[in-house]
Design an enzyme around this catalytic site. Structure first.
Site, PDB file in Angstrom:
ATOM      1  N   GLU A 179      -5.341 -29.995  20.769  1.00 21.73           N
ATOM      2  CA  GLU A 179      -6.712 -30.047  20.229  1.00 21.73           C
ATOM      3  C   GLU A 179      -6.752 -29.597  18.769  1.00 21.73           C
ATOM      4  O   GLU A 179      -7.405 -28.615  18.409  1.00 21.73           O
ATOM      5  CB  GLU A 179      -7.649 -29.190  21.075  1.00 21.73           C
ATOM      6  CG  GLU A 179      -7.854 -29.763  22.476  1.00 21.73           C
ATOM      7  CD  GLU A 179      -8.960 -29.091  23.268  1.00 21.73           C
ATOM      8  OE1 GLU A 179      -9.287 -27.927  22.983  1.00 21.73           O
ATOM      9  OE2 GLU A 179      -9.513 -29.740  24.171  1.00 21.73           O
ATOM     10  N   GLU A 374      -6.054 -34.059  29.368  1.00 22.88           N
ATOM     11  CA  GLU A 374      -6.903 -33.025  29.981  1.00 22.88           C
ATOM     12  C   GLU A 374      -8.202 -33.659  30.438  1.00 22.88           C
ATOM     13  O   GLU A 374      -8.830 -34.405  29.689  1.00 22.88           O
ATOM     14  CB  GLU A 374      -7.263 -31.910  28.985  1.00 22.88           C
ATOM     15  CG  GLU A 374      -6.164 -30.937  28.680  1.00 22.88           C
ATOM     16  CD  GLU A 374      -6.615 -29.787  27.779  1.00 22.88           C
ATOM     17  OE1 GLU A 374      -7.794 -29.363  27.855  1.00 22.88           O
ATOM     18  OE2 GLU A 374      -5.777 -29.313  26.994  1.00 22.88           O
TER      19      GLU A 374
HETATM   20  P1  P53 Z   1     -12.065 -23.845  29.432  1.00 24.56           P
HETATM   21  C1  P53 Z   1     -13.540 -25.847  24.961  1.00 24.56           C
HETATM   22  C2  P53 Z   1     -13.392 -24.494  24.771  1.00 24.56           C
HETATM   23  C3  P53 Z   1     -12.125 -23.948  24.758  1.00 24.56           C
HETATM   24  C4  P53 Z   1     -11.010 -24.777  24.905  1.00 24.56           C
HETATM   25  O1  P53 Z   1     -11.628 -25.195  28.718  1.00 24.56           O
HETATM   26  C5  P53 Z   1     -11.185 -26.121  25.093  1.00 24.56           C
HETATM   27  C6  P53 Z   1     -12.449 -26.671  25.165  1.00 24.56           C
HETATM   28  C7  P53 Z   1     -12.695 -28.085  25.504  1.00 24.56           C
HETATM   29  O2  P53 Z   1     -12.593 -28.983  24.517  1.00 24.56           O
HETATM   30  O3  P53 Z   1     -10.132 -26.933  25.148  1.00 24.56           O
HETATM   31  C8  P53 Z   1      -9.318 -27.236  26.220  1.00 24.56           C
HETATM   32  O4  P53 Z   1     -10.816 -23.174  29.879  1.00 24.56           O
HETATM   33  C9  P53 Z   1      -8.024 -26.516  26.046  1.00 24.56           C
HETATM   34  C10 P53 Z   1      -7.594 -25.740  27.244  1.00 24.56           C
HETATM   35  C11 P53 Z   1      -8.793 -25.238  28.012  1.00 24.56           C
HETATM   36  C12 P53 Z   1      -9.593 -26.446  28.494  1.00 24.56           C
HETATM   37  O5  P53 Z   1     -10.041 -27.165  27.386  1.00 24.56           O
HETATM   38  O6  P53 Z   1     -12.807 -23.074  28.398  1.00 24.56           O
HETATM   39  O7  P53 Z   1      -6.998 -27.362  25.592  1.00 24.56           O
HETATM   40  O8  P53 Z   1      -6.726 -24.740  26.824  1.00 24.56           O
HETATM   41  O9  P53 Z   1      -8.487 -24.385  29.073  1.00 24.56           O
HETATM   42  C13 P53 Z   1     -10.796 -26.099  29.356  1.00 24.56           C
HETATM   43  O10 P53 Z   1     -12.929 -24.234  30.572  1.00 24.56           O
END
Ligand code: P53
Length: 476
Positions: A179, A374
């Site tokens: 990301e 993801e």
């Molecule tokens: P969580 C939002 C916020 C933080 C990380 O998110 C994020 C996103 C979504 O775009 O990115 C990805 O755990 C990331 C992962 C993460 C997943 O989204 O906040 O690549 O590390 O765990 C899900 O629910």
């Protein structure tokens, strides 16, 4: 028709959310270790509150996470039982170079991942490896201010060369930065940038300068990967999700298009090999001074990615109307609420059609193979009195998103290489730091404060996904 024969079904995790063992076998401290659970997390993640070491009174969930470092064999056996063709995981930079600037890598760290990849091979699971899933060695953060400094490129290049050499023949699919566009929204979590002491304009400059360094480092990683093994395929990785116009007011359409570019800027450079004109104009107009070295232009041009990968959880909404202010919650990407969509427990809006929309858009834009690395739903799963976890909500979410992906393949002709469901085993949530925001097919007994036996239990979705993979998506 339907999913291609060699479609890579699987699941995804990241080192700092899965492994724990933060100080074991010589591992150094990284920015991602220092994101506390609780209400200050967001300020730390966004680089507004300084957290360069563990502080009293905070709980740091990544320290031990779900102890995957010691339990990966048990977990891999469960992934294999589901029939995974691929497993997306990340290497923790500070296991390989604890400070980031050492002459020699840490052999224990290198050996650890070699064992993990061999375990994958044992089950014919193709590893898909993220080189940096948000992590930066804290030593480099303190000494150089992380990616704002050009010196980072050299340290990262060495890290890449080391792992690409060591794992030649074991790993073929690579993602450089997870990301990458997160740097603009969550600069400390995404790139080790603390910007709390800067004014808004300087903070903006630092973020784009750091992004430039990451983009050059990305291109060099592509170059090294191709030189070391022509079989290597390297992808960029974008936090995906289109902005829909709130209404058909042309001004809403325009705002949405402009907001999308904040994300596409990164993949535009990584896939096309040059800065898009709109970004150069923005720098000029807003007086953002980004330093380029002469060689950068050529490095970027000659080393574009082989495929485009992205995360997709939700779409976003753009509007020019300041009176429409109802925001979604729980995500670092602020967005106006979409009245047509339901929300998860954490306020993330659920939009399976948006999966097809983003697949079509990315393919139209780049004409390169896509990889959904993801997607998933965070739910506070609670075992019933018999200990079963009936996660029908997750099964429905995944079914709808997979159907939309199938439509993009079947109806639109988009080449999709694979799909790795996020958090295939329950891990620490990156955004919230909670354990109870669970995504997995496998339940892990651990709570928000780190209590629990860490025992792994299959959820209802475990058998469901096994059937999906066995039928190559036909049972959806
Ligand atoms: P969580 C939002 C916020 C933080 C990380 O998110 C994020 C996103 C979504 O775009 O990115 C990805 O755990 C990331 C992962 C993460 C997943 O989204 O906040 O690549 O590390 O765990 C899900 O629910």
């Amino acid at each position: 028709m339907g999913f291609p024969k060699n479609f890579l079904w699987g699941g995804a995790t990241a080192a700092n959310q899965y492994e724990g063992a933060y100080n074991v076998d010589g591992r150094g401290l990284a920015n991602v270790d220092l994101l506390p659970a609780g209400e200050d997390r967001r300020a730390v993640v966004c680089g507004e509150k300084k957290m360069f070491d563990f502080q009293d009174g905070y709980f740091y969930p990544a320290m031990n996470a779900i102890d995957g470092y010691h339990r990966y064999k048990e977990d891999m056996a469960l992934f294999a039982e589901m029939g995974f063709k691929t497993y997306r995981m990340s290497i923790s930079w500070t296991r390989i170079f604890p400070n980031g600037d050492e002459e020699m890598p840490n052999e224990k760290g290198l050996k650890y991942y070699e064992d993990v990849f061999k375990e994958c091979k044992k089950y014919n699971i193709e590893p898909l490896v993220t080189i940096s899933h948000f992590d930066v060695p804290m030593y480099l953060v303190e000494k150089y201010g992380s990616w704002r400094s050009r010196e980072m490129i050299g340290f990262f290049e060495k890290y890449c060369r080391t792992i690409l050499t060591r794992y030649k023949g074991l790993v073929k699919y690579w993602l450089v930065f997870n990301e990458i566009n997160m740097i603009l929204h969550a600069p400390f979590m995404g790139a080790g940038l603390y910007i709390g002491d800067l004014d808004e304009k300087e903070a903006e400059r630092v973020k784009y300068q750091a992004a430039h360094h990451e983009l050059v480092a990305n291109a060099l990683a592509v170059k090294i990967a191709h030189e070391i093994d022509s079989e290597n395929q390297v992808g960029c990785m974008l936090a995906g999700g289109k902005h829909y116009p709130y209404s058909c007011d042309p001004n809403d359409v325009l705002v949405s298009q402009l907001r999308d570019r904040e994300d596409y800027f990164f993949s535009d450079v990584q896939a096309r090999g040059e800065y898009p004109s709109y970004m150069l104009r923005k720098f000029e107009r807003e007086g953002i001074q980004v330093d380029f070295e002469e060689e950068d232009i050529e490095i970027l041009k000659e080393n574009t990615v082989d495929f485009i990968s992205f995360s997709y959880y939700m779409s976003r909404v753009g509007t020019a109307n300041p009176e429409i202010a109802e925001q979604t919650t729980g995500n670092v990407f602020d967005s106006v609420k979409n009245p047509y969509l339901p929300s998860s427990e954490w306020g993330w809006q659920i939009d399976p059609v948006g999966m097809r929309v983003i697949l079509v858009e990315l393919y139209d834009r780049y004409q390169k193979p896509l990889f959904v690395v993801e997607n998933g739903l965070g739910v506070n799963d609670i075992p019933d009195s018999e200990g079963n976890i009936n996660d029908d909500e997750r099964i429905n979410y995944l079914t709808d998103h997979m159907k939309a992906m199938k439509d993009a393949i079947d109806l639109d002709g988009v080449p999709v290489m694979g799909y790795t469901m996020w958090g295939c085993i329950d891990i620490v949530s990156a955004g919230s730091g909670e354990m109870k925001k669970r995504y997995g097919f496998i339940y892990v007994d651990r709570d928000n404060l780190g209590n629990g036996t860490l025992k792994r239990t299959k959820k209802k979705s475990f058998d469901w996904y096994k059937k999906v993979i066995a039928s190559n998506g036909e049972i959806l």
